[in-house]
Design a protein around this motif. Structure first.
Motif, mmCIF file in Angstrom:
data_model
loop_
_atom_site.group_PDB
_atom_site.id
_atom_site.type_symbol
_atom_site.label_atom_id
_atom_site.label_comp_id
_atom_site.label_asym_id
_atom_site.label_seq_id
_atom_site.Cartn_x
_atom_site.Cartn_y
_atom_site.Cartn_z
ATOM 1 N N LYS A 23 0.821 -1.214 0.000
ATOM 2 C CA LYS A 23 0.000 0.000 0.000
ATOM 3 C C LYS A 23 0.858 1.269 0.000
ATOM 4 O O LYS A 23 0.606 2.204 -0.754
ATOM 5 C CB LYS A 23 -0.920 -0.008 1.225
ATOM 6 N N LYS A 24 1.892 1.307 0.848
ATOM 7 C CA LYS A 24 2.699 2.520 0.997
ATOM 8 C C LYS A 24 3.724 2.719 -0.121
ATOM 9 O O LYS A 24 3.959 3.839 -0.561
ATOM 10 C CB LYS A 24 3.441 2.496 2.333
ATOM 11 N N TYR A 25 4.378 1.611 -0.550
ATOM 12 C CA TYR A 25 5.525 1.752 -1.451
ATOM 13 C C TYR A 25 5.437 0.933 -2.733
ATOM 14 O O TYR A 25 6.332 1.009 -3.570
ATOM 15 C CB TYR A 25 6.824 1.374 -0.716
ATOM 16 N N GLY A 26 4.410 0.116 -2.874
ATOM 17 C CA GLY A 26 4.272 -0.706 -4.076
ATOM 18 C C GLY A 26 5.277 -1.840 -4.148
ATOM 19 O O GLY A 26 5.604 -2.303 -5.237
ATOM 20 N N VAL A 27 5.792 -2.271 -2.997
ATOM 21 C CA VAL A 27 6.734 -3.395 -2.945
ATOM 22 C C VAL A 27 6.163 -4.478 -2.031
ATOM 23 O O VAL A 27 5.254 -4.224 -1.248
ATOM 24 C CB VAL A 27 8.142 -2.963 -2.448
ATOM 25 N N THR A 28 6.728 -5.653 -2.147
ATOM 26 C CA THR A 28 6.266 -6.768 -1.331
ATOM 27 C C THR A 28 7.220 -7.016 -0.158
ATOM 28 O O THR A 28 8.344 -6.511 -0.144
ATOM 29 C CB THR A 28 6.196 -8.059 -2.167
ATOM 30 N N LEU A 29 6.766 -7.824 0.768
ATOM 31 C CA LEU A 29 7.630 -8.224 1.878
ATOM 32 C C LEU A 29 8.815 -9.020 1.344
ATOM 33 O O LEU A 29 9.932 -8.883 1.845
ATOM 34 C CB LEU A 29 6.838 -9.048 2.900
ATOM 35 N N GLU A 30 8.588 -9.792 0.291
ATOM 36 C CA GLU A 30 9.680 -10.545 -0.346
ATOM 37 C C GLU A 30 10.734 -9.573 -0.891
ATOM 38 O O GLU A 30 11.928 -9.780 -0.706
ATOM 39 C CB GLU A 30 9.144 -11.427 -1.472
ATOM 40 N N TRP A 31 10.302 -8.495 -1.573
ATOM 41 C CA TRP A 31 11.234 -7.476 -2.075
ATOM 42 C C TRP A 31 12.023 -6.883 -0.921
ATOM 43 O O TRP A 31 13.240 -6.721 -1.005
ATOM 44 C CB TRP A 31 10.483 -6.362 -2.808
ATOM 45 N N TYR A 32 11.327 -6.544 0.154
ATOM 46 C CA TYR A 32 11.964 -5.933 1.320
ATOM 47 C C TYR A 32 13.050 -6.852 1.874
ATOM 48 O O TYR A 32 14.176 -6.420 2.128
ATOM 49 C CB TYR A 32 10.920 -5.641 2.399
ATOM 50 N N ARG A 33 12.716 -8.116 2.043
ATOM 51 C CA ARG A 33 13.680 -9.067 2.598
ATOM 52 C C ARG A 33 14.882 -9.269 1.671
ATOM 53 O O ARG A 33 16.020 -9.352 2.141
ATOM 54 C CB ARG A 33 12.995 -10.389 2.912
ATOM 55 N N LYS A 34 14.642 -9.338 0.364
ATOM 56 C CA LYS A 34 15.744 -9.472 -0.591
ATOM 57 C C LYS A 34 16.634 -8.232 -0.567
ATOM 58 O O LYS A 34 17.860 -8.328 -0.612
ATOM 59 C CB LYS A 34 15.221 -9.709 -2.010
ATOM 60 N N GLN A 35 16.010 -7.062 -0.514
ATOM 61 C CA GLN A 35 16.766 -5.806 -0.479
ATOM 62 C C GLN A 35 17.598 -5.728 0.798
ATOM 63 O O GLN A 35 18.767 -5.348 0.763
ATOM 64 C CB GLN A 35 15.817 -4.602 -0.577
ATOM 65 N N LEU A 36 17.020 -6.107 1.911
ATOM 66 C CA LEU A 36 17.732 -6.099 3.182
ATOM 67 C C LEU A 36 18.933 -7.049 3.126
ATOM 68 O O LEU A 36 20.025 -6.710 3.575
ATOM 69 C CB LEU A 36 16.786 -6.501 4.312
#
Length: 107
Positions: A23-36
């Motif tokens: 909702k806020k950024y147009g990314v998924t939790l999977e994207w977040y974890r990969k980026q981290l």
């Protein structure tokens, strides 16, 4: 209703984290974890881990995004994220700040 929502978030935090990121950024939790993981769990700017604490717990690293396009760029610690925001994501102002920090007239 508030109590039900709190219980639901506690019971399934990944579902709600994914929902909030979409909702806020147009990314998924999977994207977040990969980026981290790509960033080795540190800020993309200062290369330090997040240290901001809320309710006794270190918070998740904020998603940095372009305010013009809304596109996510990476993960920053709270200090760097606020810094970019305070400089209005303006490259010229940031260059001027770098020039100032490197200047010889410091006392």
């Amino acid at each position: 209703m508030r109590e039900w929502r709190k219980k639901a978030r506690t019971a399934n935090p990944d579902y709600y984290a994914d929902k909030d990121l979409r909702k806020k950024y147009g990314v998924t939790l999977e994207w977040y974890r990969k980026q981290l993981s790509r960033q080795k769990n540190v800020c993309a700017i200062c290369k330090q881990p997040e240290v901001a604490v809320i309710r006794g717990k270190v918070i998740s690293m904020p998603v940095d995004h372009c305010h013009k396009t809304g596109k996510a760029r990476g993960l920053l610690c709270t200090k760097c994220n606020r810094g970019l925001g305070l400089f209005s994501d303006n490259v010229d102002v940031l260059k001027s700040a770098i020039h100032y920090l490197n200047s010889e007239f410091k006392e």
